[in-house]
Scaffold this active site. Structure first.
Site: not given
Lengths: 279, 279
Positions: A157, A137-138, A86, A106, A155
């Site tokens: 959740a 992919d992170g 965001d 992301e 970041d």
């Protein structure tokens, strides 16, 4: 029309927000993305039916994820943000002139496109020259990186489902290697109130403790989230965020914040007994 | 059966809790009283459709209303509680051997009867020998009292409607007179997040400031309440709750708590910028 977006905080608890309209929705390769406008929370982003952020209280956690580490280590130059579609975390990072590069990783390119288009306030943040976007992919991105970052912010959740790889011991181990010797990892830890979230908390914490020598937990109010608050992990190689905060240096930079201040920084690490018992 | 209790935090925001059954309901002279059992929050008390407390998180604010003043003034002997029908505040007060009398003033006798019967854990608290129950209007009770109390706790949330008289300058002025020279008044201040609650906050604070020389605001997480937190006012004749906390003395009493501790006491007075701006 009487339209309500509801999110289940637990099987038997839900928060409902009256929305004026669905602004946009689509199915990307990874997520069902939907945005709503509401009177009380402004614009709302949801992924697969889960509330990701609201215009009204996104700054609560964006500020707490960014300014806590930056007040402890004023010399952060290279930052990696995993998730954070965001732009809230980016917006806060960009307030620091000392930061030279921000890699944003992301998986879902579509989410970033949608956020750039529909959160006009955060749109500019993506075009800052220091920002480099990576749609992958992170876990893969961070694998093999060595001493490349001063700060990593995860970041995202939810430790279950599509982001599961970002909550593994392997991922945290790679983050450790990717950080310089004063490096810090900030991550979301759900809350300690509901059973499912408590489980998520333990899951994340257990893995982080096996990798980082310093692991502190801090807390922020987030009215639209389950239980009304979020726990964060401050995992570091050296710095103790409670005692090493550089108040004068932070204040000298005159960073404008709406939630964070050096007092709330200190207070955020003071936890209620029932959360201490989880640790 | 799929039964949900919903509470509107604002016109366009509601929290819903899945309940197993309505345990009891009746219309008293003053309130529609209803109790529910739920998986996530245990037993829930509602008055006129408003959630008053839940078994699961009542201790969050009961502890914060009691232990904050008691840690600052270990010599509190005589306490007045206005409202507090569920017994949570009483239970916490009774942990202190130094307290000699607790006057509880509640307009609606039926509410107390119902709470005694249906909250078995708090039942004993009402039969403590130090407790004296008074079924009358709080404003009338406190009028004319002089230097009779060390601590007054106003455990009612809403400055509008039936409790309106408990949020007037006249009421606070009477409380001031009813307190001894080291006396303290603790009151609920709603939250600073939603517009209506912000209005309630300003309403209460404005009146308190015109009466007490010291007025500090502190904060506690309360997951079942609007915005997930509650603000309290610490209004005192002399003591500063941030600097005058007697940590060693409080710890020596070995009071068992699930939320409160001296660190969270300090942290509770550190407020986010958006709340500081209201003050």
């Amino acid at each position: 029309m009487d339209l309500w977006f509801s999110e289940y905080h637990q099987e038997g608890v839900k928060l409902s927000i009256n929305v004026d309209r669905e602004v946009f929705s689509c199915q990307s390769e990874y997520h069902h993305i939907a945005l709503f406008d509401s009177k009380e929370f402004g614009r709302i982003l949801t992924l697969d039916g889960e509330l990701i952020n609201t215009e009204k209280d996104e700054f609560f956690y964006s500020e707490m994820m960014v300014h806590v580490p930056l007040a402890v280590q004023p010399l952060i130059r290279n930052v990696l943000v995993i998730g954070g579609c965001d732009g809230g975390v980016l917006r806060e990072l960009e307030k620091y002139e000392s930061i030279e590069t921000i890699d944003v990783v992301e998986l879902d390119e579509k989410v970033i496109q949608v956020c750039q288009k529909y959160f006009p306030k955060n749109q500019e943040t993506f075009s800052d020259k220091r920002v480099r976007l990576h749609f992958q992919d992170g876990l893969k991105f961070v694998r093999g990186k060595e001493a490349a970052y001063d700060l990593i912010i995860v970041d995202t959740a939810n430790p279950f489902g599509i982001n599961e790889s970002l909550f593994t011991r392997e991922f945290y181990g790679n983050c450790y290697k990717a950080l310089r010797e004063e490096g810090t990892l900030i991550s979301q830890h759900a809350n300690g109130f509901y059973e499912e979230d408590e489980e998520a908390f333990r899951h994340i914490r257990h893995r982080l403790i096996s990798v980082f020598p310093i692991n502190k937990i801090y807390m922020s109010s987030v009215p639209s989230y389950a239980a009304g608050y979020l726990l964060f992990g401050y995992s570091a190689k050296k710095a103790n965020p409670e005692t090493d905060i550089q108040v004068a240096q932070w204040e000298a930079q005159k960073i404008h914040t709406r939630y964070y201040n050096p007092e709330i920084h200190r207070g955020a690490f003071y936890l209620p007994n029932y959360i201490k018992e989880l640790i």
